[in-house]
Design a protein around this motif. Structure first.
Motif, PDB file in Angstrom:
ATOM      1  N   VAL A   1      36.903  48.472 -75.247  1.00 15.84           N
ATOM      2  CA  VAL A   1      36.212  49.738 -75.014  1.00 15.84           C
ATOM      3  C   VAL A   1      37.256  50.782 -74.649  1.00 15.84           C
ATOM      4  N   LYS A   2      37.072  51.994 -75.165  1.00 13.03           N
ATOM      5  CA  LYS A   2      37.955  53.102 -74.818  1.00 13.03           C
ATOM      6  C   LYS A   2      37.222  53.999 -73.832  1.00 13.03           C
ATOM      7  N   VAL A   3      37.838  54.188 -72.659  1.00 12.43           N
ATOM      8  CA  VAL A   3      37.293  55.061 -71.629  1.00 12.43           C
ATOM      9  C   VAL A   3      38.345  56.118 -71.348  1.00 12.43           C
ATOM     10  N   GLY A   4      38.012  57.368 -71.610  1.00  6.38           N
ATOM     11  CA  GLY A   4      39.015  58.419 -71.489  1.00  6.38           C
ATOM     12  C   GLY A   4      40.104  58.165 -72.512  1.00  6.38           C
ATOM     13  N   GLY A   5      41.332  58.104 -72.091  1.00  8.78           N
ATOM     14  CA  GLY A   5      42.433  57.829 -73.006  1.00  8.78           C
ATOM     15  C   GLY A   5      42.909  56.392 -72.972  1.00  8.78           C
ATOM     16  N   ASP A   6      42.237  55.537 -72.182  1.00  7.27           N
ATOM     17  CA  ASP A   6      42.685  54.154 -72.009  1.00  7.27           C
ATOM     18  C   ASP A   6      41.744  53.180 -72.701  1.00  7.27           C
ATOM     19  N   THR A   7      42.317  52.085 -73.210  1.00  8.39           N
ATOM     20  CA  THR A   7      41.495  51.016 -73.771  1.00  8.39           C
ATOM     21  C   THR A   7      41.470  49.853 -72.788  1.00  8.39           C
ATOM     22  N   TRP A   8      40.316  49.223 -72.688  1.00  8.47           N
ATOM     23  CA  TRP A   8      40.101  48.129 -71.746  1.00  8.47           C
ATOM     24  C   TRP A   8      39.455  46.959 -72.454  1.00  8.47           C
ATOM     25  N   SER A   9      39.795  45.749 -72.020  1.00  7.58           N
ATOM     26  CA  SER A   9      39.027  44.583 -72.420  1.00  7.58           C
ATOM     27  C   SER A   9      37.695  44.696 -71.700  1.00  7.58           C
ATOM     28  N   ALA A  10      36.625  44.426 -72.407  1.00  5.81           N
ATOM     29  CA  ALA A  10      35.303  44.628 -71.816  1.00  5.81           C
ATOM     30  C   ALA A  10      34.374  43.479 -72.161  1.00  5.81           C
ATOM     31  N   THR A  11      33.417  43.266 -71.291  1.00  5.82           N
ATOM     32  CA  THR A  11      32.380  42.280 -71.503  1.00  5.82           C
ATOM     33  C   THR A  11      31.037  42.938 -71.231  1.00  5.82           C
ATOM     34  N   SER A  12      29.989  42.344 -71.778  1.00  2.18           N
ATOM     35  CA  SER A  12      28.660  42.909 -71.592  1.00  2.18           C
ATOM     36  C   SER A  12      27.625  41.805 -71.698  1.00  2.18           C
ATOM     37  N   ALA A  13      26.494  42.034 -71.069  1.00  4.22           N
ATOM     38  CA  ALA A  13      25.376  41.095 -71.174  1.00  4.22           C
ATOM     39  C   ALA A  13      24.603  41.343 -72.465  1.00  4.22           C
ATOM     40  N   GLN A  14      24.984  42.383 -73.196  1.00  2.35           N
ATOM     41  CA  GLN A  14      24.329  42.743 -74.450  1.00  2.35           C
ATOM     42  C   GLN A  14      25.330  42.668 -75.592  1.00  2.35           C
ATOM     43  N   THR A  15      24.808  42.612 -76.812  1.00  2.00           N
ATOM     44  CA  THR A  15      25.664  42.727 -77.981  1.00  2.00           C
ATOM     45  C   THR A  15      25.825  44.210 -78.282  1.00  2.00           C
ATOM     46  N   LEU A  16      27.060  44.655 -78.387  1.00  2.00           N
ATOM     47  CA  LEU A  16      27.342  46.069 -78.633  1.00  2.00           C
ATOM     48  C   LEU A  16      28.185  46.208 -79.884  1.00  2.00           C
ATOM     49  N   ALA A  17      27.777  47.128 -80.765  1.00  2.00           N
ATOM     50  CA  ALA A  17      28.483  47.348 -82.027  1.00  2.00           C
ATOM     51  C   ALA A  17      29.605  48.371 -81.846  1.00  2.00           C
ATOM     52  N   LYS A  18      30.480  48.411 -82.815  1.00  2.00           N
ATOM     53  CA  LYS A  18      31.583  49.380 -82.801  1.00  2.00           C
ATOM     54  C   LYS A  18      31.015  50.799 -82.787  1.00  2.00           C
ATOM     55  N   ASP A  19      31.678  51.676 -82.061  1.00  2.79           N
ATOM     56  CA  ASP A  19      31.344  53.097 -81.920  1.00  2.79           C
ATOM     57  C   ASP A  19      30.091  53.365 -81.093  1.00  2.79           C
ATOM     58  N   GLU A  20      29.530  52.357 -80.440  1.00  2.00           N
ATOM     59  CA  GLU A  20      28.406  52.599 -79.532  1.00  2.00           C
ATOM     60  C   GLU A  20      28.918  53.179 -78.228  1.00  2.00           C
ATOM     61  N   LEU A  21      28.122  54.065 -77.639  1.00  2.00           N
ATOM     62  CA  LEU A  21      28.472  54.625 -76.340  1.00  2.00           C
ATOM     63  C   LEU A  21      28.050  53.658 -75.247  1.00  2.00           C
ATOM     64  N   VAL A  22      28.911  53.489 -74.252  1.00  2.42           N
ATOM     65  CA  VAL A  22      28.628  52.556 -73.158  1.00  2.42           C
ATOM     66  C   VAL A  22      28.921  53.222 -71.826  1.00  2.42           C
ATOM     67  N   ARG A  23      28.406  52.628 -70.786  1.00  2.00           N
ATOM     68  CA  ARG A  23      28.673  53.071 -69.414  1.00  2.00           C
ATOM     69  C   ARG A  23      29.344  51.923 -68.675  1.00  2.00           C
ATOM     70  N   VAL A  24      30.368  52.231 -67.900  1.00  2.00           N
ATOM     71  CA  VAL A  24      31.091  51.214 -67.146  1.00  2.00           C
ATOM     72  C   VAL A  24      30.283  50.865 -65.900  1.00  2.00           C
TER      73      VAL A  24
END
Length: 144
Positions: free
Chosen positions: A104-127
């Motif tokens: 996931v890209k947050v601001g200018g940084d990329t992070w390894s991320a996990t979720s309880a949901q399946t999320l597709a590329k280019d979806e907006l997420v909240r940390v």
């Protein structure tokens, strides 16, 4: 190959791993392996003493620096750089399968991320929360 060389190689590997985690716990293990290397330099055949010396130093550093780091974090003016991520919007760069990791890209940084949901590329997420190097996210629409 001499034992002290092996200890130095192990210390180097642990130091590199510490650079990825940024927790300081592995730094204490690295210093313990350096002590073991020093013991191996002076007593090359005392393998048990090398291991015990390294373990004791790593344990002492871990036990005695924990309260110190807790005081530092509680000090006035200390800001953990990860706390500002919580609540921010990001975009999925690599898809996240339920219970798996993605990016996931947050601001200018990329992070390894996990979720309880399946999320597709280019979806907006909240940390939702951040651990040392991994963030937990959820679909943004649920919060709008």
């Amino acid at each position: 190959m001499d034992a002290w060389v092996l200890w130095l190689i192990a210390a180097g590997i642990i130091l590199v791993l510490e650079m990825f985690t940024l927790t300081f716990y592995m730094l204490w293990l690295c210093i313990g392996t350096l002590v073991a290397a020093l013991v191996a330099w002076f007593a090359p055949d005392a393998y048990l003493f090398q291991v015990v010396a390294g373990c004791v130093v790593a344990l002492i550093l871990t036990v005695f620096t924990k309260p110190l780091s807790r005081k530092f974090r509680a000090a006035k003016g200390f800001e953990d750089t990860g706390t500002e991520l919580v609540g921010r919007q990001g975009v999925v760069v690599e898809p996240i399968e339920e219970g798996q990791y993605g990016i996931v890209k947050v601001g200018g940084d990329t992070w390894s991320a996990t979720s309880a949901q399946t999320l597709a590329k280019d979806e907006l997420v909240r940390v939702l929360k951040r651990s040392s190097t991994i963030i937990e996210v959820e679909r943004w629409e649920e919060f709008i």
